[in-house]
Design a protein around this motif. Structure first.
Motif, PDB file in Angstrom:
ATOM      1  N   VAL A   1     -12.340 123.730  48.593  1.00 10.47           N
ATOM      2  CA  VAL A   1     -12.801 122.614  47.461  1.00 10.47           C
ATOM      3  C   VAL A   1     -14.121 122.869  47.407  1.00 10.47           C
ATOM      4  CG1 VAL A   1     -12.796 119.814  48.136  1.00 10.47           C
ATOM      5  CG2 VAL A   1     -11.215 122.139  49.402  1.00 10.47           C
ATOM      6  N   VAL A   2     -14.331 122.458  45.491  1.00 12.37           N
ATOM      7  CA  VAL A   2     -15.512 122.532  44.912  1.00 12.37           C
ATOM      8  C   VAL A   2     -15.556 120.935  44.292  1.00 12.37           C
ATOM      9  CG1 VAL A   2     -16.839 123.753  43.233  1.00 12.37           C
ATOM     10  CG2 VAL A   2     -14.610 125.000  44.422  1.00 12.37           C
ATOM     11  N   GLY A   3     -15.960 120.315  43.866  1.00 14.67           N
ATOM     12  CA  GLY A   3     -17.107 118.819  43.445  1.00 14.67           C
ATOM     13  C   GLY A   3     -16.761 119.125  41.833  1.00 14.67           C
ATOM     14  N   PRO A   4     -16.804 118.110  41.370  1.00 11.07           N
ATOM     15  CA  PRO A   4     -17.440 118.092  39.899  1.00 11.07           C
ATOM     16  C   PRO A   4     -18.956 119.167  39.729  1.00 11.07           C
ATOM     17  CG  PRO A   4     -16.586 116.088  40.182  1.00 11.07           C
ATOM     18  CD  PRO A   4     -16.474 116.899  41.628  1.00 11.07           C
ATOM     19  N   ASP A   5     -20.441 118.405  41.058  1.00 14.82           N
ATOM     20  CA  ASP A   5     -21.374 118.508  39.794  1.00 14.82           C
ATOM     21  C   ASP A   5     -21.224 120.476  40.739  1.00 14.82           C
ATOM     22  OD1 ASP A   5     -21.978 116.718  39.077  1.00 14.82           O
ATOM     23  OD2 ASP A   5     -22.720 115.857  40.737  1.00 14.82           O
ATOM     24  N   ALA A   6     -20.770 121.247  41.714  1.00 16.86           N
ATOM     25  CA  ALA A   6     -20.792 122.736  42.287  1.00 16.86           C
ATOM     26  C   ALA A   6     -20.425 123.064  41.708  1.00 16.86           C
ATOM     27  CB  ALA A   6     -20.298 122.373  43.619  1.00 16.86           C
ATOM     28  N   TYR A   7     -20.073 123.638  40.259  1.00 15.19           N
ATOM     29  CA  TYR A   7     -19.303 124.366  39.928  1.00 15.19           C
ATOM     30  C   TYR A   7     -20.250 125.930  39.440  1.00 15.19           C
ATOM     31  CZ  TYR A   7     -15.474 121.380  38.916  1.00 15.19           C
ATOM     32  OH  TYR A   7     -14.740 120.075  38.356  1.00 15.19           O
ATOM     33  N   LYS A   8     -21.870 126.024  39.854  1.00 13.08           N
ATOM     34  CA  LYS A   8     -22.017 126.767  40.144  1.00 13.08           C
ATOM     35  C   LYS A   8     -22.976 128.053  40.756  1.00 13.08           C
ATOM     36  CE  LYS A   8     -25.719 125.484  35.912  1.00 13.08           C
ATOM     37  NZ  LYS A   8     -27.211 124.493  36.378  1.00 13.08           N
ATOM     38  N   ASP A   9     -21.461 126.714  41.755  1.00 14.04           N
ATOM     39  CA  ASP A   9     -22.048 127.418  43.172  1.00 14.04           C
ATOM     40  C   ASP A   9     -20.607 128.574  43.737  1.00 14.04           C
ATOM     41  OD1 ASP A   9     -22.481 128.362  45.986  1.00 14.04           O
ATOM     42  OD2 ASP A   9     -21.904 126.289  46.782  1.00 14.04           O
ATOM     43  N   LEU A  10     -20.017 128.405  42.679  1.00 14.80           N
ATOM     44  CA  LEU A  10     -18.670 129.248  42.930  1.00 14.80           C
ATOM     45  C   LEU A  10     -18.415 130.841  42.904  1.00 14.80           C
ATOM     46  CD1 LEU A  10     -16.365 127.138  40.012  1.00 14.80           C
ATOM     47  CD2 LEU A  10     -15.745 128.070  42.118  1.00 14.80           C
ATOM     48  N   PRO A  11     -19.503 131.321  42.490  1.00 17.48           N
ATOM     49  CA  PRO A  11     -19.748 132.546  42.514  1.00 17.48           C
ATOM     50  C   PRO A  11     -19.561 132.777  43.906  1.00 17.48           C
ATOM     51  CG  PRO A  11     -21.651 132.041  40.303  1.00 17.48           C
ATOM     52  CD  PRO A  11     -20.483 131.569  41.247  1.00 17.48           C
ATOM     53  N   ASN A  12     -21.021 132.406  44.999  1.00 22.30           N
ATOM     54  CA  ASN A  12     -21.008 132.480  46.558  1.00 22.30           C
ATOM     55  C   ASN A  12     -19.999 131.669  47.706  1.00 22.30           C
ATOM     56  OD1 ASN A  12     -23.822 132.826  45.779  1.00 22.30           O
ATOM     57  ND2 ASN A  12     -24.323 130.549  45.447  1.00 22.30           N
TER      58      ASN A  12
END
Ligand code: SAM
Length: 481
Positions: free
Chosen positions: A122-133
């Protein structure tokens, strides 16, 4: 009638060019506003660097992402059905992982992961740069979640890959979040507080698009007129900025002018505006530069002062009329479109008639009309009963749509006999022998292809129309080529 939330593209699996060494497959679907479609391009860009190519074949996907919308209950129900479908596919394809992005992620995080267990991430709109982790977490068999809303994330440093592009028109995000706190709206809760993107990164993106052959950009935000760059950070903290920051701040009118000057042959549009933040300066800049399109999407939501107040819209109907008059005076042929909410709590027949009379005054070129959908957590849901019976909502909505249809026809017919510049976007959906493009007011025009090609600016003589589409014939290239 045209839709901002274009039902024809809702949920299409988005596709992009293949990366050289990419081995994993990403299937990404988007729902809701243009902002979500634009965000999916940022996500695809981040994941291209992590070894993912996009696919439109669900069965070969390693990772399925759904970029979701919470604006009305119906949007959430559609996504829920898709999640059920993905879970079925997962049973035959156990290595496939499913993630929810966007507004529903923010709103329903623990429900999805802990109660219903229908997603892995679950990924909120401000957290896309955290997708790799986060992807590493799910690869190692753990659920992953990041729904932290940011004070300064604008993705200004991520060059979006263009998904399902026509190669001619593109979206460029300029603000994120919203501070307006309209009582019906879930956006401030799901997308956080308002912040603006560095104008230099916006200009860089626009220049790059021009070099790649794009001819039109739409500057995007929940509330673009409220754009304010003073070095980064939340808009509401501007009061604490230094004197130097205040003196050198860039507002929306300044940004429009910067973009217009950076690429004088590129068409510029913007969406969405809020009447309370629209300034005369911005309208004057539109009037000054030929390459800024003559169209303003100016949601009003209701024509009744009582309802506008209950919605926490910070203007009256009279102020809205003054704004419309100013626009028409400075840009006489400006297309104006609306969003309207029908059946907001306590709406009386008189309020409804005020909405109809406001529409008569403006005679919008087109509009997007919705019946009120109560959204959990909003001020309206907390303070007001959703007390307008469904059949009354539907009856009033039908009346508003019928009136808009009349106005749409009236406005489209105003273009008959004129020769107008059209930017060709692609083949007409109905005929391969015809091009489809738009005029400055954003009205679709169809005309025989002849020797013209996609991306050309063509002067088209308008001979006929349906209620929302102009039918014409090309006269010559416009001087913008
Ligand atoms: N900047 C826009 C404005 O001025 O309000 C906001 C754009 S909003 C993301 C898109 C549209 O969805 C709104 O203009 C409104 O008409 C509609 N909308 C938002 N919340 C709604 C709700 N609870 N029920 C029905 N329609 C809603």
């Amino acid at each position: 009638m045209e839709k901002i939330i274009d039902e024809t593209v809702q949920g299409t699996a988005l596709n992009t060019k293949k990366g050289k060494n990419n081995s994993r497959k990403l299937y990404i679907e988007s729902y809701g506003c243009q902002m979500n479609f634009s965000d999916s391009e940022i996500v695809a860009s981040i994941l291209a660097n992590e070894g993912y190519d996009t696919t439109q074949n669900l069965n070969e996907a390693d990772l399925v992402l759904v970029n979701t919308c919470s604006i009305r209950e119906k949007a959430e129900l559609t996504v829920r059905k898709r999640l059920e479908k993905f879970n079925k596919v997962k049973r035959t394809n156990p290595h496939m992982k499913v993630g929810v992005l966007g507004c529903m992620a923010e709103r329903l995080k623990s429900k999805f992961l802990e109660e219903e267990k229908i997603v892995d991430m679950v990924v909120g709109p401000d957290a896309y740069k955290d997708l790799p982790n986060l992807i590493q977490e799910i690869d190692e068999g753990r659920n992953a979640v990041n729904v932290i809303l940011s004070k300064d994330e604008t993705y200004g440093d991520v060059a979006p890959v263009r998904l399902n592009t026509n190669g001619v028109t593109a979206f460029v995000s300029i603000t994120r979040g919203c501070d307006n706190m309209c009582t019906f709206c879930v956006v401030p809760f799901t997308r956080g507080r308002e912040r603006s993107r560095d104008p230099h990164s916006i200009i860089e993106e626009v220049n790059d698009l021009w070099e790649k052959g794009y001819k039109e950009v739409t500057l995007l935000g929940q509330n673009v007129d409220s754009y304010l760059w003073y070095g980064g950070g939340l808009k509401k903290e501007f009061v604490n900025a230094s004197d130097m920051q205040k003196a050198t701040a860039v507002d929306f009118a300044d940004l429009l002018e910067m973009v217009a000057l950076a690429q004088p042959k590129m068409r510029i549009r913007f969406s969405t505006s809020n009447p309370q933040d629209m300034t005369l300066d911005a309208i004057k800049i539109m009037a000054k530069y030929k390459n800024i399109c003559n169209h303003i999407h100016l949601p009003v939501q209701s024509g009744s002062n009582r309802i506008l107040k209950a919605m926490n819209r910070l203007h009256t109907r009279e102020e809205y009329f003054r704004l419309i008059d100013d626009i028409r005076e400075l840009i006489p042929n400006c297309g104006i479109s609306q969003d309207m909410i029908i059946g907001f709590p306590t709406e009386t027949q008189q309020d409804h008639e005020d909405t109809l009379s406001l529409m008569e005054y403006v005679k919008y070129d087109f509009g997007y009309m919705f019946s009120y959908s109560e959204r959990p957590g909003t001020m309206a849901a907390r303070k007001l009963d959703d007390d307008i019976p469904e059949e009354v909502k539907q009856k009033r909505l039908a009346e508003v749509i019928a009136l808009q249809r009349e106005h749409c026809k009236y406005r489209t017919e105003e273009h008959l006999g004129k020769t107008e510049e059209i930017l060709i976007e692609g083949s007409s959906k109905k005929s391969d022998a015809h091009w489809m493009g738009r005029n400055s007011q954003n009205i679709v025009a169809i005309f025989p292809k002849e020797h013209y090609k996609v991306g050309d600016f063509v002067n088209v003589k308008m001979n006929d129309c349906t209620s929302a589409t102009l039918l014409g014939e090309a006269v010559d290239y416009s001087d913008n080529n």
